[in-house]
Design a protein around this motif. Structure first.
Motif, short mmCIF file in Angstrom:
data_model
loop_
_atom_site.label_atom_id
_atom_site.label_comp_id
_atom_site.label_asym_id
_atom_site.label_seq_id
_atom_site.Cartn_x
_atom_site.Cartn_y
_atom_site.Cartn_z
N ILE A 175 19.63 22.00 8.16
CA ILE A 175 19.45 20.55 8.29
C ILE A 175 20.38 19.97 9.36
CG2 ILE A 175 19.58 18.36 7.03
CD1 ILE A 175 18.92 19.99 4.46
N ALA A 218 15.44 25.28 6.37
CA ALA A 218 15.85 25.18 7.77
C ALA A 218 17.24 24.56 7.77
CB ALA A 218 14.87 24.31 8.53
N ASP A 270 27.46 31.55 3.35
CA ASP A 270 28.26 30.33 3.16
C ASP A 270 27.42 29.08 3.39
OD1 ASP A 270 30.43 31.78 2.46
OD2 ASP A 270 31.40 31.70 4.43
N LYS A 271 26.30 29.22 4.09
CA LYS A 271 25.37 28.10 4.30
C LYS A 271 24.06 28.36 3.54
CE LYS A 271 27.96 25.68 7.11
NZ LYS A 271 28.47 24.35 6.67
N ALA A 313 18.10 28.47 1.82
CA ALA A 313 17.98 27.09 1.29
C ALA A 313 17.34 26.15 2.30
CB ALA A 313 19.35 26.58 0.86
N ARG A 331 34.89 27.10 -5.87
CA ARG A 331 33.79 27.64 -6.67
C ARG A 331 32.93 28.54 -5.76
NH1 ARG A 331 28.54 24.47 -6.21
NH2 ARG A 331 29.00 22.98 -4.58
N LYS A 351 29.72 30.05 -3.91
CA LYS A 351 28.45 29.46 -3.45
C LYS A 351 27.32 30.08 -4.29
CE LYS A 351 30.31 27.71 0.38
NZ LYS A 351 30.43 26.42 0.89
#
Ligand code: COA
Length: 282
Positions: free
Chosen positions: A92, A90, A36-37, A88, A80, A82
């Motif tokens: 942030i 470190a 999800d991240k 993607a 939508r 992911k």
């Protein structure tokens, strides 16, 4: 084999290495699980990767390591999906409000060097975004396979940063000065095909063939003598660390030392007897 460290954010699956000798070897597949991240590398993932490296280095049955990212979860209704990701970058959100004093210990003891320092073969299996620290994680591996839809980049410049996980150095050594400069200063993304064209990845593979192709390469590496493969890795690594003439000398030293090993005797005899070598790992 010893139990691998457990973590919610790093799944470790050990696949029997079918042709390993001595027998009992495994290909260890590590999957970063924060889809999800976009599998961003937060403190928990970094810590899990470092623990996994300590475990893999110490356990003789681990012959080859594959690092990958979890596929996206099913999206909630009306949302939508992911995108696919290796990682993607470190995380942030962990950068905000931090000073140089805060980040220094984190980047001094980091997962990129932990993976790079492994003496066993490592393969990054990339399907999706490999950005920033994610690209650097792939660069810390010995080999990289990726799908055409993958996207590589070092977008740190867009955050007022530069790569901090070894990206400037590893990109420059892998691709050369010009390509590294374009990626690091431009902060753009390139797809799998372009990554293949410039030598950032070893193999470009369609998504439905990625696991099989990666496993085929891993199984081949796992069939070699574990001792000789460590020496081979050390010999090639010397080219990055040493001037050319010192590297040549270092190769010769390592080559000659192999003449005193059981596995060299076994390998040569097996070839002459037209048999398959059964390595001792010594
Ligand atoms: N750190 C933390 N969270 C990240 C992240 C990162 N590096 N990359 C993506 N995410 C999170 C997003 O915040 C979002 O979380 P949310 O759904 O809870 O809001 C989720 O992952 C999905 O990302 P999103 O940006 O919505 O996906 P997208 O398809 O619109 O865009 C990217 C994909 C990769 C282009 C975009 O996420 C991006 O630019 N990420 C940062 C890349 C980067 O700069 N990496 C270097 C860090 S040093």
């Amino acid at each position: 084999m010893s139990a691998p460290p457990e973590s919610d954010v790093l799944q470790i699956e050990n696949v029997p290495a079918s042709a390993s000798s001595p027998p009992g070897g495994v290909v260890s597949v590590w999957t970063i699980r924060r889809p999800d991240k976009l599998n961003a590398l937060n403190a928990e993932v970094n810590s899990a990767l470092k623990s996994a490296c300590l475990w893999a280095e110490a356990d003789d049955s681990v012959r080859v390591i594959i690092i990958t990212g979890a596929a996206p979860n099913e999206p909630p209704e009306g949302k939508r999906p992911k995108p696919n990701s290796f990682a993607a970058g470190a995380d942030i959100s962990e950068f905000q409000g931090k000073s140089s004093e805060d980040v220094r210990p984190i980047f001094d003891d980091n997962p990129w060097d932990a993976v790079w320092d492994l003496t066993k073969p490592t393969i990054a299996m990339v399907d999706g975004f490999a950005l920033g620290g994610g690209a650097e994680l792939a660069l810390s591996c010995d080999l990289r396979l990726a799908t055409p839809r993958s996207k590589f980049g070092t977008p740190e410049i867009n955050l007022g940063l530069i790569p901090g996980g070894g990206g400037t150095q590893r990109l420059c050594r892998l691709l050369g000065y010009g390509q590294a400069m374009e990626m690091v200063m431009g902060g753009g993304m390139i797809d799998g095909e372009e990554a293949h064209r410039i030598g950032l990845i070893n193999h470009l593979v369609e998504a439905d063939e990625l696991l099989d192709k990666t496993m085929e390469i891993a199984q081949n590496l796992a069939s070699k003598s574990p001792h000789t493969i460590r020496v081979a890795k050390a010999a090639v690594r010397a080219a990055l660390e040493q001037p050319f003439s010192a590297g040549i000398q270092s190769e010769r030293d390592l080559f000659c030392a192999l003449f005193d090993t059981a596995d060299m005797e076994i390998g040569v005899k097996a070839f002459l007897d037209r048999e398959t070598a059964e390595w001792t790992g010594a």
